[in-house]
Design a protein around this motif. Structure first.
Motif, PDB file in Angstrom:
ATOM      1  N   GLU A 184      42.154  15.660  -2.337  1.00 25.88           N
ATOM      2  CA  GLU A 184      42.284  14.981  -1.045  1.00 25.88           C
ATOM      3  C   GLU A 184      40.943  14.973  -0.307  1.00 25.88           C
ATOM      4  OE1 GLU A 184      43.475  13.012   2.220  1.00 25.88           O
ATOM      5  OE2 GLU A 184      44.674  13.270   0.388  1.00 25.88           O
ATOM      6  N   TRP A 185      40.193  16.071  -0.378  1.00 19.74           N
ATOM      7  CA  TRP A 185      38.896  16.143   0.297  1.00 19.74           C
ATOM      8  C   TRP A 185      37.931  15.122  -0.305  1.00 19.74           C
ATOM      9  CZ3 TRP A 185      33.861  17.295  -1.160  1.00 19.74           C
ATOM     10  CH2 TRP A 185      32.962  17.520  -0.105  1.00 19.74           C
ATOM     11  N   ARG A 236      38.959  11.531   0.781  1.00 21.03           N
ATOM     12  CA  ARG A 236      38.540  11.207   2.155  1.00 21.03           C
ATOM     13  C   ARG A 236      37.052  10.877   2.195  1.00 21.03           C
ATOM     14  NH1 ARG A 236      41.503  15.807   3.555  1.00 21.03           N
ATOM     15  NH2 ARG A 236      39.563  16.929   4.015  1.00 21.03           N
ATOM     16  N   GLY A 237      36.264  11.573   1.405  1.00 18.43           N
ATOM     17  CA  GLY A 237      34.836  11.318   1.384  1.00 18.43           C
ATOM     18  C   GLY A 237      34.487   9.953   0.809  1.00 18.43           C
ATOM     19  N   ILE A 238      35.276   9.483  -0.146  1.00 20.71           N
ATOM     20  CA  ILE A 238      35.048   8.151  -0.718  1.00 20.71           C
ATOM     21  C   ILE A 238      35.459   7.079   0.277  1.00 20.71           C
ATOM     22  CG2 ILE A 238      35.664   6.565  -2.585  1.00 20.71           C
ATOM     23  CD1 ILE A 238      36.190   9.112  -4.303  1.00 20.71           C
ATOM     24  N   GLY A 239      36.624   7.246   0.886  1.00 14.12           N
ATOM     25  CA  GLY A 239      37.075   6.312   1.911  1.00 14.12           C
ATOM     26  C   GLY A 239      37.829   5.133   1.333  1.00 14.12           C
ATOM     27  N   GLY A 240      37.997   4.102   2.161  1.00 17.76           N
ATOM     28  CA  GLY A 240      38.764   2.937   1.742  1.00 17.76           C
ATOM     29  C   GLY A 240      40.207   3.316   1.502  1.00 17.76           C
ATOM     30  N   THR A 271      43.106   7.339  -2.758  1.00 15.56           N
ATOM     31  CA  THR A 271      44.003   8.442  -2.441  1.00 15.56           C
ATOM     32  C   THR A 271      43.748   9.620  -3.367  1.00 15.56           C
ATOM     33  OG1 THR A 271      45.741   7.773  -3.992  1.00 15.56           O
ATOM     34  CG2 THR A 271      45.764   6.753  -1.793  1.00 15.56           C
ATOM     35  N   ARG A 284      24.768  11.736  -2.271  1.00 19.06           N
ATOM     36  CA  ARG A 284      25.207  11.290  -0.941  1.00 19.06           C
ATOM     37  C   ARG A 284      25.004  12.378   0.103  1.00 19.06           C
ATOM     38  NH1 ARG A 284      27.970   7.189   1.397  1.00 19.06           N
ATOM     39  NH2 ARG A 284      27.912   6.139  -0.630  1.00 19.06           N
ATOM     40  N   ARG A 290      29.083   2.817   2.611  1.00 18.77           N
ATOM     41  CA  ARG A 290      30.208   3.454   1.922  1.00 18.77           C
ATOM     42  C   ARG A 290      30.005   3.372   0.411  1.00 18.77           C
ATOM     43  NH1 ARG A 290      35.944   1.697   4.265  1.00 18.77           N
ATOM     44  NH2 ARG A 290      35.616  -0.151   2.966  1.00 18.77           N
ATOM     45  N   ALA A 313      35.015   2.338  -2.217  1.00 14.53           N
ATOM     46  CA  ALA A 313      35.772   2.149  -0.979  1.00 14.53           C
ATOM     47  C   ALA A 313      36.061   0.677  -0.703  1.00 14.53           C
ATOM     48  CB  ALA A 313      35.006   2.756   0.200  1.00 14.53           C
ATOM     49  N   ASP A 314      35.287  -0.209  -1.315  1.00 10.20           N
ATOM     50  CA  ASP A 314      35.465  -1.651  -1.090  1.00 10.20           C
ATOM     51  C   ASP A 314      35.969  -2.360  -2.340  1.00 10.20           C
ATOM     52  OD1 ASP A 314      34.444  -1.465   1.565  1.00 10.20           O
ATOM     53  OD2 ASP A 314      32.411  -1.424   0.748  1.00 10.20           O
TER      54      ASP A 314
END
Length: 477
Positions: A161-162, A165-169, A172, A288, A300, A304-305
């Motif tokens: 999960e951590w 969140r760091g990757i984003g978008g 999950t 990063r 990002r 994430a995109d």
């Protein structure tokens, strides 16, 4: 004097005095050593353990430490020459021989000789590493309930999960796998995405460790040139058409070795070109967390995109912590995730749970953001010291791009320079550097070298290292 240096000094002193004892003879007691050398019992214990690991002494619980007896070979050395035939007999049937050349990797992993400044290192100097925070995290992790049990094969849910969140978008935790360092994650991705003999597109220049991984897997690296804005989309499209490749490996953020960041206008283009080619993009997001203090907001990750599952993302904690803190993440969307998971399980089962628990403790502690801020400031200071020293002492070395992240500079040498001769002269002058040739999968367009500013003790060593490099250049250029 810190404890680690005290341990090393005591071990060296005991090593020099071993000749006083006959093989099997008993060394002085720990109490006697404490009194003689005025060190702590912990220092004595660790020094004896170091000698035992070297095979110089043998410890017996309750009895003490004894000088080890000389090792006597039990049998004559065998004849391994048959292996040359066995390892190469099937090479004629391979499209790409799976010979492994690790020279481009070991140059940044091997410790230089004493007195040689490390401008070739690939990791933070211990003074920049969060040693106390890692030690505290590991101690807390070891006390967690179940910390020494078997972890989930995909990794601890909280750690996944951590990373998500760091990757984003829309990424999950269910789309993240915990792996044993970025190199292992890249190896898993290459094996999952391309069969032996297949072409794989790579940036040019690029990380030698990835080239070695590709060739070891029987893949054929095909270079795609990089400019100050990252990979060139027009040449990427040409390379997909010409090669039929289904994989492109890239470092969109602070690329190794150029330091380039993929320009905003090229990000969507790279994803579109790969999608139209029916290909995957392996995103190696390796530094990063080594952003410099003057960098500004970071783009990002490509993952994430990417709603279509084009990107297989690799992220790691290793570069920002320690070479031994080998915790990374593989993230992917769609059926490819199951293939990645299966290969990782077959190769390594899982990342040891205590290390995953320690990672969770570390990134969740107040020390973590403090460490990242300190590294950000420290890297900027070192980068500025190196660029200033180079401009002052070595203006003939071209520095086309000053990065705002990462740990190195990429310099072009004057035409006709012999990289190997310069590296050898630099080593004689007392500074280790990395020639540019291993970063190219085909013929390089010019001679280069890579200089790391993160693996030395501070700006004083950077200034001295550039002075030594000036002497080497005077000999070769």
């Amino acid at each position: 004097m810190n404890q680690s240096s005290s341990v090393g000094e005591l071990a060296e002193q005991l090593r020099r005095e071993l000749h006083r004892y006959s093989p099997g003879g008993k060394l002085p007691s720990s109490r006697a050593l404490v009194e003689r050398y005025r060190v702590s019992p912990v220092t004595v214990s660790r020094a004896i353990a170091r000698l035992a690991a070297e095979g110089l002494v043998v410890t017996r619980p309750g009895a003490g430490a004894f000088r080890a007896r000389p090792y006597a070979p039990q049998a004559p050395a065998g004849d391994t020459s048959w292996q040359e035939v066995a390892l190469s007999a099937d090479a004629a049937a391979e499209l790409v021989p799976r010979t492994v050349d690790a020279a481009g990797v070991t140059v940044s992993l091997a410790a230089p000789p004493p007195g040689v400044l490390e401008f070739n290192g690939g990791y933070l100097h211990p003074s920049l590493q969060p040693e106390r925070a890692m030690a505290a995290a590991l101690a807390r992790a070891g006390r967690r309930p179940g910390a020494w049990g078997r972890p989930p094969l995909e990794g601890l849910a909280e750690l996944r999960e951590w990373f998500a969140r760091g990757i984003g978008g829309a990424v999950t935790a269910a789309e993240v796998l915990i792996a044993a360092g970025g190199q292992a994650a890249l190896a898993t991705a290459l094996r999952a995405l391309a069969p032996p003999g297949a072409p794989v597109l790579v940036e040019s220049p690029t990380y030698p460790g990835m080239l070695a991984l590709a060739r070891a897997a029987g893949l054929r690296p095909v270079p795609v040139p990089v400019d100050p804005d990252g990979v060139r989309p027009d040449l990427l499209a040409d390379a997909f058409r010409a090669s039929g490749a289904r994989v492109f490996v890239c470092q969109p953020l602070f690329q190794n070795p150029t330091g380039a960041v993929l320009a905003p206008g090229r990000r969507a283009e790279v994803l579109r070109i790969a999608r139209e080619a029916g290909a995957f993009v392996v995103e190696d997001d390796f530094v990063r967390r080594l952003v410099h203090a003057d960098a500004g907001p970071l783009p990002r990750p490509l993952a994430a995109d990417d709603p279509d599952g084009v990107v297989v993302h690799v992220g790691s904690l290793t570069k920002a912590t320690s070479p031994s803190f080998r915790v990374s993440a593989l993230a992917a969307h769609g059926p490819v995730l199951e293939r990645l998971r299966a290969i990782q399980v077959v190769d390594s089962f899982f990342v040891p749970r205590p290390l995953q628990e320690a990672a969770l403790e570390l990134v969740g502690s107040p020390a973590w953001p403090r460490h990242l801020r300190a590294v950000s400031a420290g890297l900027k200071e070192r980068r500025d010291a190196m660029t200033s020293a180079l401009a002052r002492r070595l203006p003939e070395l071209a520095l086309p791009h000053v990065p705002s992240g990462g740990y190195h500079l990429w310099l072009r040498l004057p035409d006709g320079t012999d990289e190997s001769a310069l590296a050898a002269a630099a080593l004689r002058a007392g500074v280790a550097l990395t020639p540019g040739r291993p970063y190219f999968s085909a013929e390089p367009p010019a001679a280069h070298l890579r200089l790391s500013f993160a693996a030395v003790a501070g700006t004083g060593e950077i200034t001295e290292g550039v002075r030594r490099l000036r002497a080497a250049c005077d000999e070769v250029l």
